[in-house]
Design a protein around this motif. Structure first.
Motif, PDB file in Angstrom:
ATOM      1  N   ALA A 361       0.846  -1.197   0.000  1.00 24.74           N
ATOM      2  CA  ALA A 361       0.000   0.000   0.000  1.00 24.74           C
ATOM      3  C   ALA A 361       0.882   1.248   0.000  1.00 24.74           C
ATOM      4  O   ALA A 361       0.674   2.188   0.755  1.00 24.74           O
ATOM      5  CB  ALA A 361      -0.938  -0.004   1.204  1.00 24.74           C
ATOM      6  N   ARG A 362       1.853   1.238  -0.889  1.00 26.57           N
ATOM      7  CA  ARG A 362       2.849   2.312  -0.954  1.00 26.57           C
ATOM      8  C   ARG A 362       2.567   3.190  -2.163  1.00 26.57           C
ATOM      9  O   ARG A 362       2.304   2.694  -3.260  1.00 26.57           O
ATOM     10  CB  ARG A 362       4.248   1.713  -1.057  1.00 26.57           C
ATOM     11  CG  ARG A 362       5.377   2.729  -1.118  1.00 26.57           C
ATOM     12  CD  ARG A 362       6.712   2.006  -1.163  1.00 26.57           C
ATOM     13  NE  ARG A 362       6.947   1.265   0.075  1.00 26.57           N
ATOM     14  CZ  ARG A 362       7.916   0.357   0.223  1.00 26.57           C
ATOM     15  NH1 ARG A 362       8.718   0.075  -0.795  1.00 26.57           N
ATOM     16  NH2 ARG A 362       8.067  -0.267   1.378  1.00 26.57           N
ATOM     17  N   ASP A 396       8.821  14.701  -1.833  1.00 28.15           N
ATOM     18  CA  ASP A 396       8.131  13.415  -1.891  1.00 28.15           C
ATOM     19  C   ASP A 396       6.905  13.466  -0.990  1.00 28.15           C
ATOM     20  O   ASP A 396       7.023  13.780   0.201  1.00 28.15           O
ATOM     21  CB  ASP A 396       9.054  12.291  -1.421  1.00 28.15           C
ATOM     22  CG  ASP A 396      10.166  12.000  -2.402  1.00 28.15           C
ATOM     23  OD1 ASP A 396       9.868  11.446  -3.472  1.00 28.15           O
ATOM     24  OD2 ASP A 396      11.338  12.331  -2.107  1.00 28.15           O
ATOM     25  N   GLN A 397       5.753  13.161  -1.557  1.00 28.06           N
ATOM     26  CA  GLN A 397       4.523  12.998  -0.777  1.00 28.06           C
ATOM     27  C   GLN A 397       4.270  11.497  -0.698  1.00 28.06           C
ATOM     28  O   GLN A 397       3.674  10.900  -1.595  1.00 28.06           O
ATOM     29  CB  GLN A 397       3.367  13.740  -1.433  1.00 28.06           C
ATOM     30  CG  GLN A 397       3.600  15.245  -1.530  1.00 28.06           C
ATOM     31  CD  GLN A 397       2.425  15.976  -2.140  1.00 28.06           C
ATOM     32  OE1 GLN A 397       1.289  15.519  -2.060  1.00 28.06           O
ATOM     33  NE2 GLN A 397       2.695  17.121  -2.746  1.00 28.06           N
ATOM     34  N   LEU A 398       4.721  10.902   0.395  1.00 28.58           N
ATOM     35  CA  LEU A 398       4.874   9.463   0.503  1.00 28.58           C
ATOM     36  C   LEU A 398       3.874   8.856   1.476  1.00 28.58           C
ATOM     37  O   LEU A 398       3.650   9.397   2.565  1.00 28.58           O
ATOM     38  CB  LEU A 398       6.305   9.153   0.971  1.00 28.58           C
ATOM     39  CG  LEU A 398       6.683   7.706   1.269  1.00 28.58           C
ATOM     40  CD1 LEU A 398       6.596   6.860   0.019  1.00 28.58           C
ATOM     41  CD2 LEU A 398       8.096   7.668   1.850  1.00 28.58           C
ATOM     42  N   SER A 399       3.297   7.716   1.069  1.00 25.80           N
ATOM     43  CA  SER A 399       2.444   6.926   1.959  1.00 25.80           C
ATOM     44  C   SER A 399       2.922   5.482   1.920  1.00 25.80           C
ATOM     45  O   SER A 399       3.337   4.982   0.860  1.00 25.80           O
ATOM     46  CB  SER A 399       0.975   6.982   1.522  1.00 25.80           C
ATOM     47  OG  SER A 399       0.465   8.293   1.622  1.00 25.80           O
ATOM     48  N   ASP A 400       2.871   4.814   3.071  1.00 24.61           N
ATOM     49  CA  ASP A 400       3.263   3.420   3.162  1.00 24.61           C
ATOM     50  C   ASP A 400       2.488   2.793   4.312  1.00 24.61           C
ATOM     51  O   ASP A 400       2.408   3.365   5.408  1.00 24.61           O
ATOM     52  CB  ASP A 400       4.767   3.298   3.399  1.00 24.61           C
ATOM     53  CG  ASP A 400       5.231   1.860   3.467  1.00 24.61           C
ATOM     54  OD1 ASP A 400       5.436   1.261   2.398  1.00 24.61           O
ATOM     55  OD2 ASP A 400       5.370   1.336   4.593  1.00 24.61           O
ATOM     56  N   ALA A 401       1.907   1.617   4.066  1.00 23.50           N
ATOM     57  CA  ALA A 401       1.028   1.008   5.066  1.00 23.50           C
ATOM     58  C   ALA A 401       1.731   0.786   6.384  1.00 23.50           C
ATOM     59  O   ALA A 401       1.133   0.954   7.457  1.00 23.50           O
ATOM     60  CB  ALA A 401       0.482  -0.315   4.530  1.00 23.50           C
ATOM     61  N   ALA A 402       3.006   0.408   6.369  1.00 27.44           N
ATOM     62  CA  ALA A 402       3.716   0.092   7.604  1.00 27.44           C
ATOM     63  C   ALA A 402       4.366   1.316   8.232  1.00 27.44           C
ATOM     64  O   ALA A 402       4.249   1.549   9.436  1.00 27.44           O
ATOM     65  CB  ALA A 402       4.769  -0.973   7.331  1.00 27.44           C
ATOM     66  N   LEU A 403       5.063   2.109   7.417  1.00 27.13           N
ATOM     67  CA  LEU A 403       5.889   3.175   7.984  1.00 27.13           C
ATOM     68  C   LEU A 403       5.172   4.521   8.043  1.00 27.13           C
ATOM     69  O   LEU A 403       5.280   5.250   9.032  1.00 27.13           O
ATOM     70  CB  LEU A 403       7.176   3.299   7.150  1.00 27.13           C
ATOM     71  CG  LEU A 403       8.346   4.029   7.826  1.00 27.13           C
ATOM     72  CD1 LEU A 403       8.757   3.307   9.090  1.00 27.13           C
ATOM     73  CD2 LEU A 403       9.529   4.107   6.854  1.00 27.13           C
ATOM     74  N   TYR A 404       4.430   4.866   6.995  1.00 20.47           N
ATOM     75  CA  TYR A 404       3.772   6.174   6.937  1.00 20.47           C
ATOM     76  C   TYR A 404       2.304   5.998   6.529  1.00 20.47           C
ATOM     77  O   TYR A 404       1.896   6.432   5.439  1.00 20.47           O
ATOM     78  CB  TYR A 404       4.483   7.095   5.944  1.00 20.47           C
ATOM     79  CG  TYR A 404       5.947   7.329   6.250  1.00 20.47           C
ATOM     80  CD1 TYR A 404       6.330   7.958   7.434  1.00 20.47           C
ATOM     81  CD2 TYR A 404       6.940   6.916   5.360  1.00 20.47           C
ATOM     82  CE1 TYR A 404       7.682   8.171   7.714  1.00 20.47           C
ATOM     83  CE2 TYR A 404       8.279   7.134   5.633  1.00 20.47           C
ATOM     84  CZ  TYR A 404       8.644   7.749   6.818  1.00 20.47           C
ATOM     85  OH  TYR A 404       9.973   7.961   7.102  1.00 20.47           O
ATOM     86  N   PRO A 405       1.486   5.352   7.346  1.00 18.66           N
ATOM     87  CA  PRO A 405       0.082   5.116   6.958  1.00 18.66           C
ATOM     88  C   PRO A 405      -0.708   6.397   6.790  1.00 18.66           C
ATOM     89  O   PRO A 405      -1.684   6.428   6.036  1.00 18.66           O
ATOM     90  CB  PRO A 405      -0.463   4.265   8.115  1.00 18.66           C
ATOM     91  CG  PRO A 405       0.450   4.558   9.260  1.00 18.66           C
ATOM     92  CD  PRO A 405       1.798   4.782   8.669  1.00 18.66           C
ATOM     93  N   GLN A 406      -0.316   7.476   7.501  1.00 21.36           N
ATOM     94  CA  GLN A 406      -1.005   8.759   7.370  1.00 21.36           C
ATOM     95  C   GLN A 406      -0.351   9.663   6.323  1.00 21.36           C
ATOM     96  O   GLN A 406      -0.824  10.773   6.086  1.00 21.36           O
ATOM     97  CB  GLN A 406      -1.019   9.484   8.726  1.00 21.36           C
ATOM     98  CG  GLN A 406      -1.627   8.668   9.856  1.00 21.36           C
ATOM     99  CD  GLN A 406      -3.041   8.229   9.553  1.00 21.36           C
ATOM    100  OE1 GLN A 406      -3.854   9.018   9.036  1.00 21.36           O
ATOM    101  NE2 GLN A 406      -3.355   6.967   9.838  1.00 21.36           N
ATOM    102  N   GLY A 407       0.745   9.209   5.755  1.00 18.48           N
ATOM    103  CA  GLY A 407       1.452  10.005   4.758  1.00 18.48           C
ATOM    104  C   GLY A 407       2.452  10.956   5.389  1.00 18.48           C
ATOM    105  O   GLY A 407       2.336  11.330   6.561  1.00 18.48           O
TER     106      GLY A 407
END
Length: 652
Positions: A361-362, A396-407
């Motif tokens: 979910a990245r 970078d506008q980054l989202s990742d399910a594990a590390l940055y779920p809120q972006g």
């Protein structure tokens, strides 16, 4: 740490990858930078004299590629000193100047007609998709190119120039060889009127490759429309690619008794890619002194894949989507002085990329903006100064399910500059010295898997110092240089680093310790009538400074020697010996895993020319030697055995 755990990081990282002819032709071998009549693009992003840049520039011509009976770029690039070629799952990566194959896609910039093949994730530039018959020449800049090209041009720039419609050449190719290789390709140039021309191109290729479960099907179509008059030129390009490849995965040491096999956990693994590239390029002559160029390009890819790990099969279908766009306006001014031409180049680069990866979910939206300038000043009739610099910012506008779920929004900036001198010792001999500052930004996969509490990686920066000499003599040519590449905050995957919270495998991406690469490059050729004997050599001492450990994935010695013999006016024969020294496995920053053994292979090609046809027979790995091409965390990728391919070209 168990063997299973040590192989998973490599697999996870790799899961993000997308995966008119004359009979009396003479040998036009690799043209070195001292060839004063050679005009190239890569040194200034405009057509320029090859002697301008105080660095080694290698130009590989279409004619040389034909003499090698080459069917892919790895066969051509392997001869260039400082270049190391590796292959995994039937895909090729190209590294330079002591950069490992694992890091090559982030530190060596690969262009096709100036359009980037490098991605914003860890996927390597896919050079295997470039059809050899489309290539007019290859321009290779050894050393840092960050001032002119920005991100990822740390160790060098490879620019593949394709044929334009001006030459109206038409080439048809059919090839067939080992491992069920079949290829049908066309490159057709037509002159529509005095200003307009068009090139139509297509390529269909299938092969089982060397390994089991490694079948590849590739289809490509492209069209380019050209306009040129005395004041301007325009190029409108579009090409599409559809490719499906089964991926056999790595082998353990215990599996290498049968190197062609694929482990059962990879039985369902594959990568399917739909991709297209579009580009508009225009160059206008404003007056006798000024030129303006505008480059607009866009590429999109949609990838489906199943990526298993050693001892861990999966059936999850992953979706990867990429979109990259760039707008690059630039200007060039020329002035005549008593000492020769003075030149100033300046431009703006704007890049925007979007990325989505379903498994984790990245997603990421990256915007990069930079300005650059390059100045050539003839201090005397023989001595020339080059000054160049760049300022760059990336968001970078980054989202990742594990590390940055809120972006999270990550803002970084970097700069680069060059100062160099070239001195013309004689009409055909040049020396140079150059000092360069370089950088690269972290890719999305790297930013999204850092140690707990680390919010984004800092840009990697470096300093490159090089000096060299090159010359062409009555019956020989020489190109030699020494360099030091020192990297700070090098962005690497460290298996011993603290992983992020909730991680399912050890290690993390980090800004590592400083590393230093000391190197020597040598290319010598001796010409006998229409034949050539040559040798290229690269020595590099690559160390991680804090521990004096060796940079993994880098061979200290790489040597290629060859004999290119014109047997008759219609027949030429080529024999090549290529040696690559041993090295630590990629990713092994502690130098604790078994080394990958050195190897030496022989390659040969025979070419017949008659009227408007050409028949080629090429054999790679002539002695059918078994060796490892790439290894990471005790996962091994065997190289191909003897590979025979016959090509038949019609040129009219």
């Amino acid at each position: 740490m168990s063997l299973k755990n040590t192989t998973i990081p490599a697999a996870v990282i790799m899961s993000c990858l997308a995966q008119p002819l004359l009979a009396n032709e003479t040998i036009p071998s690799i043209q070195l930078e001292q060839d004063t009549e050679t005009v190239i693009i890569t040194t200034s992003r405009f057509e320029s004299d090859v002697n301008q840049l105080p660095s080694h520039v290698t130009v590989i011509t279409k004619q040389e590629i034909e003499r090698l009976s080459a069917t892919d770029l790895s066969q051509v690039l392997r001869r260039v000193p400082g270049v190391q070629v590796s292959n995994t799952n039937g895909k090729t990566s190209v590294s330079m100047r002591g950069i490992s194959a694992e890091q090559a896609g982030s530190n060596v910039l690969v262009l096709v007609d100036g359009q980037r093949l490098n991605k914003t994730d860890l996927a390597s530039p896919d050079i295997d998709t470039i059809n050899i018959i489309d290539i007019e020449r290859i321009e290779i800049i050894q050393g840092a190119g960050s001032s002119l090209y920005g991100d990822q041009a740390v160790a060098g720039v490879i620019n593949i120039i394709t044929r334009s419609g001006k030459k109206q050449t038409k080439t048809l190719r059919y090839a067939q060889g080992s491992f069920e290789q079949k290829q049908a390709a066309a490159n057709l140039g037509f002159q529509l009127d005095e200003q307009w021309s068009v090139v139509l191109k297509g390529n269909k290729k299938t092969t089982d490759n060397y390994r089991d479960h490694n079948e590849l099907k590739n289809n490509q179509l492209g069209a380019e429309l050209f306009y040129q008059d005395n004041q301007q030129q325009w190029r409108f390009s579009h090409r599409t690619r559809n490719e499906t490849q089964q991926t056999p995965g790595a082998l353990l040491d215990s599996d290498l008794g049968n190197p062609r096999q694929s482990r059962p956990e990879f039985a369902n693994d594959y990568v399917s890619t739909d991709e297209y590239f579009s580009r508009v390029f225009g160059q206008l002559k404003l007056n006798s002194q000024w030129q303006f160029a505008l480059d607009i390009n866009h590429q999109e890819s949609d990838i489906q894949s199943i990526n298993s790990f050693i001892n861990f099969a999966t059936s999850n279908v992953n979706q990867t989507r990429r979109s990259q766009s760039g707008i690059y306006p630039r200007i060039k001014g020329d002035w005549n002085t008593d000492n020769g031409p003075m030149q100033w180049i300046a431009g703006i680069d704007y890049d925007k990329a979007e990325y989505q990866f379903s498994l984790l979910a990245r997603s990421n939206e990256q915007t990069s903006e930079s300005v650059y300038s390059q100045f050539y000043w003839p201090l005397s009739t023989k001595l020339q100064l080059e000054l160049a610099g760049r300022l760059a910012e990336v968001e970078d506008q980054l989202s990742d399910a594990a590390l940055y779920p809120q972006g999270i929004v990550l803002d970084k900036s970097a700069s680069a500059y060059d100062i160099g001198f070239s001195y013309q010792l004689s009409g055909a001999t040049k020396s140079f010295i150059r000092y360069s500052n370089n950088y690269r930004f972290a890719k999305v996969d790297e930013q999204a898997y850092t140690s707990d509490g680390v919010l984004g990686l800092e840009p990697q920066t470096g300093i490159s110092i090089e000096a060299g000499v090159s010359g062409q003599f009555e019956s020989s040519s020489l190109q030699a240089s020494v360099y030091q590449l020192k990297l700070k905050d090098e962005i690497i995957f460290d298996p011993s680093a603290t992983p992020p919270a909730g991680a399912f495998f050890p290690g993390a991406n980090v800004n590592g310790s400083e590393s230093t690469r000391l190197g020597l490059l040598l290319d010598y050729r001796y010409f006998i009538d229409e034949s050539e004997v040559g040798v290229s050599y690269h020595w590099v001492d690559a160390e991680i400074d804090s521990s004096e450990r060796i940079v993994p994935g880098v061979s200290e010695n790489t040597v290629t020697s060859w004999f290119d013999w014109q047997l008759t006016s219609d027949i030429s024969w080529f024999l090549e010996a290529h040696h690559r020294g041993d090295r630590y496995q990629d990713g092994d920053t502690t130098n604790s895993f078994a080394k990958v053994d050195a190897y030496t292979i022989l390659n040969s090609a025979l070419v017949w020319r008659f009227d408007n046809a050409r028949l080629g027979l090429r054999v790679d790995n002539l002695l059918d030697k078994e060796y490892i091409d790439y290894a990471q965390f005790n996962g091994y990728y065997p190289a191909k055995g003897r590979d025979v391919i016959i090509t038949f070209d019609l040129v009219f």
